[in-house]
Write a protein that holds these residues in place. Sequence first.
Motif, mmCIF file in Angstrom:
data_model
loop_
_atom_site.group_PDB
_atom_site.id
_atom_site.type_symbol
_atom_site.label_atom_id
_atom_site.label_comp_id
_atom_site.label_asym_id
_atom_site.label_seq_id
_atom_site.Cartn_x
_atom_site.Cartn_y
_atom_site.Cartn_z
ATOM 1 N N PHE A 1 16.885 -38.322 5.777
ATOM 2 C CA PHE A 1 17.794 -37.520 6.596
ATOM 3 C C PHE A 1 19.087 -37.219 5.829
ATOM 4 C CE2 PHE A 1 15.915 -39.346 10.766
ATOM 5 C CZ PHE A 1 14.838 -38.496 10.649
ATOM 6 N N ILE A 2 19.576 -38.219 5.102
ATOM 7 C CA ILE A 2 20.818 -38.004 4.355
ATOM 8 C C ILE A 2 20.638 -36.867 3.360
ATOM 9 C CG2 ILE A 2 22.293 -39.009 2.543
ATOM 10 C CD1 ILE A 2 22.053 -41.682 4.006
ATOM 11 N N LYS A 3 19.480 -36.867 2.722
ATOM 12 C CA LYS A 3 19.260 -35.851 1.696
ATOM 13 C C LYS A 3 18.931 -34.485 2.274
ATOM 14 C CE LYS A 3 18.277 -39.146 -1.882
ATOM 15 N NZ LYS A 3 17.427 -39.688 -2.936
ATOM 16 N N SER A 4 18.290 -34.489 3.436
ATOM 17 C CA SER A 4 17.871 -33.201 3.984
ATOM 18 C C SER A 4 18.917 -32.606 4.910
ATOM 19 C CB SER A 4 16.547 -33.365 4.736
ATOM 20 O OG SER A 4 16.748 -34.156 5.895
ATOM 21 N N ASN A 5 19.813 -33.435 5.406
ATOM 22 C CA ASN A 5 20.727 -32.951 6.448
ATOM 23 C C ASN A 5 22.162 -33.372 6.120
ATOM 24 O OD1 ASN A 5 22.232 -32.600 8.791
ATOM 25 N ND2 ASN A 5 20.461 -32.920 10.116
ATOM 26 N N GLY A 6 22.892 -32.425 5.553
ATOM 27 C CA GLY A 6 24.253 -32.708 5.121
ATOM 28 C C GLY A 6 25.168 -33.139 6.251
ATOM 29 N N ASN A 7 24.914 -32.638 7.434
ATOM 30 C CA ASN A 7 25.768 -33.033 8.553
ATOM 31 C C ASN A 7 25.552 -34.496 8.922
ATOM 32 O OD1 ASN A 7 27.063 -30.549 8.972
ATOM 33 N ND2 ASN A 7 25.243 -29.770 10.011
ATOM 34 N N PHE A 8 24.294 -34.910 8.835
ATOM 35 C CA PHE A 8 24.009 -36.323 9.088
ATOM 36 C C PHE A 8 24.681 -37.181 8.022
ATOM 37 C CE2 PHE A 8 21.203 -40.050 8.383
ATOM 38 C CZ PHE A 8 21.398 -40.672 9.598
ATOM 39 N N ALA A 9 24.581 -36.754 6.774
ATOM 40 C CA ALA A 9 25.239 -37.488 5.682
ATOM 41 C C ALA A 9 26.737 -37.612 5.958
ATOM 42 C CB ALA A 9 24.995 -36.791 4.350
ATOM 43 N N MET A 10 27.332 -36.523 6.384
ATOM 44 C CA MET A 10 28.770 -36.555 6.672
ATOM 45 C C MET A 10 29.089 -37.510 7.813
ATOM 46 S SD MET A 10 30.977 -35.270 4.819
ATOM 47 C CE MET A 10 32.398 -35.392 5.909
ATOM 48 N N ASP A 11 28.213 -37.560 8.817
ATOM 49 C CA ASP A 11 28.455 -38.482 9.925
ATOM 50 C C ASP A 11 28.412 -39.923 9.447
ATOM 51 O OD1 ASP A 11 28.828 -36.468 11.714
ATOM 52 O OD2 ASP A 11 26.778 -36.478 12.481
ATOM 53 N N ILE A 12 27.456 -40.216 8.589
ATOM 54 C CA ILE A 12 27.380 -41.564 8.022
ATOM 55 C C ILE A 12 28.661 -41.872 7.240
ATOM 56 C CG2 ILE A 12 26.236 -42.993 6.279
ATOM 57 C CD1 ILE A 12 24.367 -42.887 8.441
ATOM 58 N N ILE A 13 29.061 -40.913 6.424
ATOM 59 C CA ILE A 13 30.252 -41.104 5.600
ATOM 60 C C ILE A 13 31.490 -41.327 6.471
ATOM 61 C CG2 ILE A 13 31.854 -39.852 4.099
ATOM 62 C CD1 ILE A 13 29.373 -38.757 2.635
ATOM 63 N N GLN A 14 31.581 -40.557 7.538
ATOM 64 C CA GLN A 14 32.744 -40.722 8.404
ATOM 65 C C GLN A 14 32.710 -42.063 9.130
ATOM 66 O OE1 GLN A 14 34.051 -37.472 10.677
ATOM 67 N NE2 GLN A 14 34.169 -36.139 8.871
ATOM 68 N N TYR A 15 31.524 -42.488 9.484
ATOM 69 C CA TYR A 15 31.392 -43.799 10.120
ATOM 70 C C TYR A 15 31.866 -44.893 9.171
ATOM 71 C CZ TYR A 15 29.347 -47.297 13.225
ATOM 72 O OH TYR A 15 29.176 -48.346 14.089
ATOM 73 N N MET A 16 31.452 -44.761 7.906
ATOM 74 C CA MET A 16 31.860 -45.752 6.915
ATOM 75 C C MET A 16 33.356 -45.681 6.654
ATOM 76 S SD MET A 16 28.768 -45.522 4.166
ATOM 77 C CE MET A 16 29.030 -47.124 3.449
#
Lengths: 235, 235
Positions: free
Chosen positions: B122-137
């Motif tokens: 998901f992180i690789k296929s979906n940049g918005n999901f990656a950003m959500d993870i990053i913001q959570y961190m």
Amino acid sequence: MPDFIEPHTCAFCSQHSNSIFRHLTPEENLILEESKICTSYKKGDIIYSENNKIKGIYCVNKGIIKIFKTGIDCKEQIIAFAKTGDIVGYRSTLSGELACTTAKILEDAEVCFIPVDLILRFIKSNGNFAMDIIQYMSKELGEANNFITEIAQKTVRERLAEVLIKLYNDFGNSSEGYIAINLTREELANLVGTATESVIRLLSEFKSDQLIELKGRKIKLINLSKLERISNVFG
Amino acid sequence: MPDFIEPHTCAFCSQHSNSIFRHLTPEENLILEESKICTSYKKGDIIYSENNKIKGIYCVNKGIIKIFKTGIDCKEQIIAFAKTGDIVGYRSTLSGELACTTAKILEDAEVCFIPVDLILRFIKSNGNFAMDIIQYMSKELGEANNFITEIAQKTVRERLAEVLIKLYNDFGNSSEGYIAINLTREELANLVGTATESVIRLLSEFKSDQLIELKGRKIKLINLSKLERISNVFG
DNA sequence: CGTGTGATTGACGCCTGTCAACGTCTGTGG
DNA sequence: CCACAGACGTTGACAGGCGTCAATCACACG
């Protein structure tokens, strides 16, 4: 007074094998090279300050940067040091929050600024880059958790021993065998989380116990294993 | 003994507006629903332990989870609590390192497990999901930095006052007006970073100063503004 | 009723922060 | 060249916060 320097003098960003930008595509790299701004800073310069908005991330090409928070009575708590290859300011940049730390130059530095929209674009277009960012954050988060546990449970003496070892591991030795970072006693105290006087007393104690040598601000570890025992390492 | 529960009873994952999975595409969501494993845990169960490999992240649907590190003499340092909507174990999962914390159930919980490869996909296929993870961190990293500064500079008294306020803010009140989390004195101490006896003494001091009410483990704040003054908030 | 876990209280002392005085070094200006 | 200021380092004195140890109490549970 930061001086702008020729971009090509900062060749680090994408070429080193452990660079955060190592997974950018050639095209992305080209964009990066065009957009980044390389700046030369002098000791004492401030890159960004607490409670300010940051418009991008900073990649350290050369030098040492002190990252700290201002706490009670303006006492600084040093959170980390950044050196070649590290990135700073990314937390606030990526979360959109105000900076929660201040970044101050400890040793003359060359630093690249990369605007936030470019970073966001790369994260969304390049999953590997996103993963690198995530892994970089993971590492810092793990270190922060360690720091919390240590500062909460260890004595000042244990923490100071540990800090010396960490500094040695992170910065290595200069030609004369002294740890290659130049900190005032106060900065050491702000790293350990104690009073300046306590650091001074414990350092001279370590010295008379033959664990370290002191020459002004320079510190040489001469009995690492005993320092490790004092530092009471765990996990 | 965790019990597996019907997947549909854990409908949180992708539907709440603040879910970490809110930006998944419908197709990704379908895959998530098929792959996730929802489990019911009882108080005292351990989801994962320090120094173990974690094979995915855990999303909390219900309950309260205590995240802690084991330090000197096996003394726990509580790093955080996780409740509905939080994810745990993601740091080690994403960095590929061993877990640096232990997650233990404090209040009976329902938790979804999502395998690591799915998350990476998901992180690789979906940049918005990656950003959500990053913001959570980013959020957690900011909190960790705060925690470090506070634990390093504040007295136990100040920290305890602050912890009470934070618990109140995070968990709110039960129907009777008590903070809606049930901690032993020892757990409070492990959160504040002090000895159990110190917590007990300070709590009774706060009580006799009319700042709080105590009823067994239940704590009611009755003079929030004075507690805030004691806690010496900054930044 | 015994057992075990957690909560409480008291005694004690060390670690550590604070305050104050003084020494050292460097750079600046007269 | 000297005096001075200012930043930093060092040392001593002192008190009090807080950790540790031990005893006792409260309460739940088999």
